[in-house]
Write an enzyme that holds these catalytic residues in place. Structure first.
Site, short mmCIF file in Angstrom:
data_model
loop_
_atom_site.label_atom_id
_atom_site.label_comp_id
_atom_site.label_asym_id
_atom_site.label_seq_id
_atom_site.Cartn_x
_atom_site.Cartn_y
_atom_site.Cartn_z
N HIS A 195 48.38 22.11 80.90
CA HIS A 195 49.74 21.69 81.29
C HIS A 195 49.81 21.47 82.80
O HIS A 195 50.37 20.50 83.28
CB HIS A 195 50.77 22.80 80.95
N LYS A 227 62.01 27.97 66.86
CA LYS A 227 60.73 28.62 67.12
C LYS A 227 60.98 30.00 67.73
O LYS A 227 61.93 30.18 68.47
CB LYS A 227 59.92 27.80 68.13
N ARG A 253 45.50 15.46 74.14
CA ARG A 253 44.22 16.17 74.26
C ARG A 253 43.14 15.51 73.44
O ARG A 253 42.01 15.38 73.85
CB ARG A 253 44.39 17.63 73.80
N SER A 260 48.56 26.53 73.93
CA SER A 260 49.27 27.80 74.11
C SER A 260 49.02 28.72 72.92
O SER A 260 48.90 29.94 73.08
CB SER A 260 50.78 27.55 74.27
O1 PNS Z 1 54.88 21.78 73.76
P1 PNS Z 1 55.33 21.22 72.46
O2 PNS Z 1 55.80 22.30 71.54
O3 PNS Z 1 54.30 20.33 71.82
O4 PNS Z 1 56.61 20.27 72.79
C1 PNS Z 1 57.32 19.63 71.77
C2 PNS Z 1 58.66 19.11 72.28
C3 PNS Z 1 59.46 20.22 72.94
C4 PNS Z 1 58.45 18.02 73.29
C5 PNS Z 1 59.42 18.54 71.05
O5 PNS Z 1 59.42 19.48 70.02
C6 PNS Z 1 60.85 18.16 71.37
O6 PNS Z 1 61.11 17.20 72.07
N1 PNS Z 1 61.80 18.98 70.87
C7 PNS Z 1 63.21 18.81 71.13
C8 PNS Z 1 63.91 18.22 69.91
C9 PNS Z 1 63.76 16.71 69.90
O7 PNS Z 1 64.06 16.04 70.85
N2 PNS Z 1 63.27 16.18 68.76
C10 PNS Z 1 63.13 14.74 68.61
C11 PNS Z 1 61.74 14.27 68.98
S1 PNS Z 1 60.70 14.38 67.56
#
Ligand code: PNS
Length: 168
Positions: free
Chosen positions: A17, A41, A90, A128
């Protein structure tokens, strides 16, 4: 002002990150790291703790701001007056999920584009989740997270293990 948002769970922030934060911040006037605080989560660290940890490892990057948010990433991006979402790729296994997310976000707001950074090869396997799993079993996580974060992960895991132990 070119503003981008790097949204994620960052539970905890990893070297991968941090590498993305550094490279993305060099491209824009302001990079907002957005820590997701959705209830679905159950994270190891609270949103506040995750924000503090990222602030602690990005103190030298003057155009990086860290905040937590709830709800949709796109809404947070709009509130930040940003036009770009930053994400790291990744491996090919990330691609399907990331593509779906980028396309969903663009269908919600066609003015917001997602920029992908390929993760540095030496960090490509780090996540993570694996950091937490390795720490849970007492393995060495110094290669995976910035030095400032190492003891916080072990400390939190020990707390969790103590809580579990006292309940059983
Ligand atoms: O680090 P991560 O868990 O891969 O990040 C995922 C994240 C936070 C970017 C994604 O889950 C997100 O944007 N969540 C907020 C809800 C949202 O906007 N959902 C629509 C996009 S699918």
């Amino acid at each position: 002002m070119k503003i981008a948002v790097y949204p994620g769970s960052f539970d905890p922030v990893t070297k991968g990150h941090l590498d993305i934060i550094r490279r993305a911040s060099a491209l824009v006037d302001e990079l907002v790291v957005g820590v997701l605080n959705n209830n679905a989560k159950t994270p190891l660290f609270s949103a506040e703790e995750r924000v503090t940890m990222i602030q602690d490892v990005t103190g030298d990057l003057k155009n990086v701001r860290v905040e937590y948010f709830s709800g949709l990433s796109v809404d947070f991006v709009r509130r930040c007056h940003a036009k770009f979402i930053v994400r790291g790729l990744r491996a090919v296994t990330d691609f399907e999920y990331e593509l779906q997310m980028a396309q969903t976000n663009r269908s919600i707001d066609g003015d917001i584009d997602t920029i992908f950074f390929t993760t540095a090869l030496n960090y490509a396997y780090i996540s993570s989740s694996t950091v937490k799993e390795v720490a849970w079993y007492g393995g060495d996580i110094t290669g995976f997270v910035p030095p400032e974060i190492v003891d916080r992960v072990y400390g939190k895991i020990q707390l969790l293990q103590a809580e579990k132990g006292s309940r059983s």
